[in-house]
Design an enzyme around this catalytic site. Structure first.
Site, mmCIF file in Angstrom:
data_model
loop_
_atom_site.group_PDB
_atom_site.id
_atom_site.type_symbol
_atom_site.label_atom_id
_atom_site.label_comp_id
_atom_site.label_asym_id
_atom_site.label_seq_id
_atom_site.Cartn_x
_atom_site.Cartn_y
_atom_site.Cartn_z
ATOM 1 N N GLU A 1 -6.764 3.647 -5.642
ATOM 2 C CA GLU A 1 -7.991 3.873 -4.878
ATOM 3 C C GLU A 1 -8.549 5.222 -5.304
ATOM 4 O O GLU A 1 -7.898 6.253 -5.136
ATOM 5 C CB GLU A 1 -7.736 3.888 -3.367
ATOM 6 C CG GLU A 1 -9.052 3.898 -2.604
ATOM 7 C CD GLU A 1 -8.989 4.510 -1.203
ATOM 8 O OE1 GLU A 1 -9.876 4.222 -0.396
ATOM 9 O OE2 GLU A 1 -8.076 5.306 -0.911
ATOM 10 N N ASP B 1 0.854 -1.176 0.000
ATOM 11 C CA ASP B 1 0.000 0.000 0.000
ATOM 12 C C ASP B 1 0.892 1.228 0.000
ATOM 13 O O ASP B 1 1.737 1.367 0.888
ATOM 14 C CB ASP B 1 -0.853 -0.038 1.278
ATOM 15 C CG ASP B 1 -2.235 0.523 1.079
ATOM 16 O OD1 ASP B 1 -2.341 1.604 0.484
ATOM 17 O OD2 ASP B 1 -3.201 -0.123 1.540
ATOM 18 N N ASP C 1 -3.129 4.694 -2.377
ATOM 19 C CA ASP C 1 -4.175 5.270 -1.538
ATOM 20 C C ASP C 1 -4.688 6.585 -2.134
ATOM 21 O O ASP C 1 -3.903 7.428 -2.559
ATOM 22 C CB ASP C 1 -3.548 5.517 -0.159
ATOM 23 C CG ASP C 1 -4.560 5.761 0.923
ATOM 24 O OD1 ASP C 1 -5.401 4.884 1.147
ATOM 25 O OD2 ASP C 1 -4.494 6.833 1.571
ATOM 26 N N HIS D 1 -10.866 -2.916 4.255
ATOM 27 C CA HIS D 1 -10.671 -2.547 5.654
ATOM 28 C C HIS D 1 -11.401 -1.271 6.052
ATOM 29 O O HIS D 1 -11.247 -0.805 7.174
ATOM 30 C CB HIS D 1 -9.171 -2.379 5.904
ATOM 31 C CG HIS D 1 -8.631 -1.228 5.112
ATOM 32 N ND1 HIS D 1 -8.579 -1.256 3.727
ATOM 33 C CD2 HIS D 1 -8.179 -0.007 5.485
ATOM 34 C CE1 HIS D 1 -8.108 -0.098 3.285
ATOM 35 N NE2 HIS D 1 -7.854 0.676 4.331
ATOM 36 N N ASP D 2 -12.145 -0.665 5.121
ATOM 37 C CA ASP D 2 -12.906 0.549 5.433
ATOM 38 C C ASP D 2 -14.410 0.309 5.428
ATOM 39 O O ASP D 2 -15.176 1.207 5.755
ATOM 40 C CB ASP D 2 -12.617 1.645 4.385
ATOM 41 C CG ASP D 2 -11.181 2.134 4.390
ATOM 42 O OD1 ASP D 2 -10.548 2.124 5.468
ATOM 43 O OD2 ASP D 2 -10.688 2.517 3.308
HETATM 44 C C1 GLC Z 1 -7.904 5.343 2.314
HETATM 45 C C2 GLC Z 1 -7.691 4.134 3.199
HETATM 46 C C3 GLC Z 1 -8.197 4.458 4.576
HETATM 47 C C4 GLC Z 1 -7.400 5.634 5.120
HETATM 48 C C5 GLC Z 1 -7.467 6.819 4.177
HETATM 49 C C6 GLC Z 1 -6.423 7.842 4.512
HETATM 50 O O1 GLC Z 1 -9.236 5.611 2.085
HETATM 51 O O2 GLC Z 1 -8.309 3.012 2.649
HETATM 52 O O3 GLC Z 1 -8.102 3.357 5.445
HETATM 53 O O4 GLC Z 1 -7.904 6.013 6.374
HETATM 54 O O5 GLC Z 1 -7.224 6.453 2.836
HETATM 55 O O6 GLC Z 1 -5.145 7.406 4.152
#
Ligand code: GLC
Length: 524
Positions: A262, A97, A199, A325-326
């Site tokens: 993402e 990541d 991310d 994980h979110d």
């Molecule tokens: C992304 C991650 C999340 C994190 C956020 C800030 O959305 O998946 O878990 O809190 O970015 O980095």
């Protein structure tokens, strides 16, 4: 040329909660190394590890203080090399990541940047003067609550953060920042890493004029309060596609690597596909498609989306995500329909992402507010901890995850939903995932075949996957009712798998009955 990632199944590991090898209650790299054979047995192709770089862990690794080292909680660089070699030896790819949008406020870059207005790294972050009344420069809000600006007393300016104040945002309008982050990517790709999940990649660029965000018309009570404003200017701003393309080019300096971006949880297929770029200007290889998580869970709605989306990325890039994980876990989100959702995920065309524990049918764990660890939970009550509770290896109260005290409570249903209990049970969710994964990798129609949907009546999503040598029909009942389906003439053959694992070999002609939330795969 077809790339490995175009049809791969990725398994997302949330390292803190996967397997603890040293009894501190937190999962680690040696724990993952111990379990490498599990992934082969399960039948996935690649692993994605949520952040393992050095971090004060305010957002559990999504606040990086050194991009080229492993956090001691998880292990060492040597452990990482061993993990990578062990995975490669077993034919598994590994991606990590990358969190390029922000660093930790403890990162040396930020420590320098905040040390004085004249520091050479001042402009590496987003610093602005206060308004005359001392308030923040504009109305932007942070996802984890409050303003997206924090006042720095020492240097008399505000710095910007979309997430926690401990996660200051980098300034990608500064070419030095770009160059530095691109070098961090090369560091890992040279080490043999197969790629990165990147991310919040569409947030890297902010409006150069820092205009106020307008009110949103979709916000409703219970939603994250920061969604009251539409993030029109605080992210996705001018220059974003050029930047993502340049970042993608860093991956393309190496052979066979993958970039997964993402992006927003959008339901617009064109928005999602736009981050794949074009043949002349490719961006990321796989822009995450979260649409099935956002759309009304209805056969017709999902079919319309898939039909449009599938046609948009003929060169590869199509992918499906149903959990991470979110987000709330599949079994909590879809109830009884979660097995059918898994069948859909693993039989649509493109890349699939499985979040750890979904293969066991794990539900969200019970985490009381006083046990919250996630900053979004602590500040806003919208905790992501329930989907991050320890993975269930065994049925005891520590889930075979740790010998110590687990950092989050183990879910109550551990006694029935765990690897030990499910691995030899012919009806278990784990068996269903293994069967689906085995079919998918053995049968080219399911791996790389084309996709075409067909009518099977209200409440049923049905499609054919076809390659040269074979064709399969998949029928998914999205409803709690029995469905008696009259099939088009060409849909006849034998059932190869159902979500209830009990009708294999039955022949199908003209007609099929599906039980509530049942899915079936038919070889034509
Ligand atoms: C992304 C991650 C999340 C994190 C956020 C800030 O959305 O998946 O878990 O809190 O970015 O980095």
């Amino acid at each position: 040329m077809r790339q490995w990632w175009q049809s791969a199944v990725f398994y997302q590991i949330y390292p803190r909660s996967f397997k603890d090898s040293n009894g501190d209650g937190i999962g680690d790299l040696r724990g993952i190394i111990e379990k490498l054979d599990y992934f082969v047995w399960l039948g996935v192709d690649a692993l994605w590890l949520s952040p393992i770089f050095k971090s004060p862990m305010v957002d559990f690794g999504y606040d990086v203080s050194d991009y080229t080292d492993i956090d001691p909680l998880f292990g060492t660089l040597d452990d990482f090399d061993e993990l990578l070699a062990g995975a490669h030896h077993r034919g598994l790819k590994v991606i990590l990541d990358l969190v390029p949008n922000h660093t930790s406020n403890q990162h040396p870059w930020f420590l320098e940047s905040r040390s004085s207005r004249n520091n050479s790294k001042r402009n590496w972050y987003i610093w602005r003067d206060a308004k005359p009344d001392s308030s923040p420069p504009n109305n932007w809000l942070a996802y984890f609550g409050g303003a997206a600006w924090t006042w720095d007393e020492a240097t008399g300016q505000y710095y910007m953060h979309n997430f926690a104040p401990e996660q200051p945002e980098l300034n990608y309008r500064n070419p030095e920042v770009k160059a530095a982050v691109f070098d961090e990517i090369r560091f890992w790709l040279r080490r043999g890493l197969d790629g990165f999940r990147i991310d919040t990649v569409d947030r890297l660029m902010k409006d150069p004029e820092f205009r106020n965000n307008p009110p949103s018309n979709s916000w409703k009570p219970g939603d994250n309060p920061s969604h009251r404003l539409a993030r029109v200017y605080s992210e996705k701003a001018e220059g974003i596609h050029r930047l993502v393309a340049e970042m993608g080019d860093v991956f393309r300096e190496f052979d066979d690597r993958v970039s997964v971006g993402e992006i927003d949880y959008s339901t617009d297929p064109r928005y999602i596909a736009s981050y794949a770029g074009s043949t002349e200007h490719p961006e990321v290889d796989l822009p995450f498609n979260f649409a099935p998580l956002m759309l009304t869970w209805d056969a017709g709605v999902i079919r319309r989306f898939v039909d449009e989306y599938d046609a948009l990325l003929p060169e590869g890039g199509t992918n499906y995500v149903l959990g991470n994980h979110d987000q709330m876990r599949l079994a909590s989100r879809f109830g009884e329909g979660f097995r059918m959702a898994a069948m859909m995920l693993l039989t649509l065309r493109g890349t699939a992402f499985i979040y750890q524990g979904e293969e066991l049918g794990m539900t969200d764990g019970e985490v009381a507010p006083e046990q919250y660890r996630d900053p979004q939970g602590i500040n806003l009550g919208l905790s992501r901890d329930p989907c991050r509770t320890p993975f269930h290896w065994e049925g005891d109260e520590k889930a075979g995850f740790t010998t110590g005290a687990p950092w989050l409570p183990v879910a109550r249903n551990v006694a029935t939903l765990n690897v030990e209990a499910e691995k030899d049970d012919p009806d278990s969710t784990l068996t269903l995932y293994r069967r689906l994964l085995a079919m998918r990798s053995a049968i080219s129609a399911l791996t790389i075949g084309g996709y075409r949907s067909f009518d099977a009546g209200d409440g049923v999503f049905a499609y054919v996957r076809r390659a040269e040598e074979s064709a399969f029909a998949i029928l998914l009942n999205f409803t709690a009712e029995m469905k008696s389906i009259s099939l088009p003439q060409e849909i006849m053959g034998e059932i190869r798998l159902t979500t209830l694992l009990d009708r294999e070999g039955k022949s199908v002609q003209n007609h099929l009955t599906l039980r509530p939330y049942e899915g079936a795969i038919i070889e034509l």
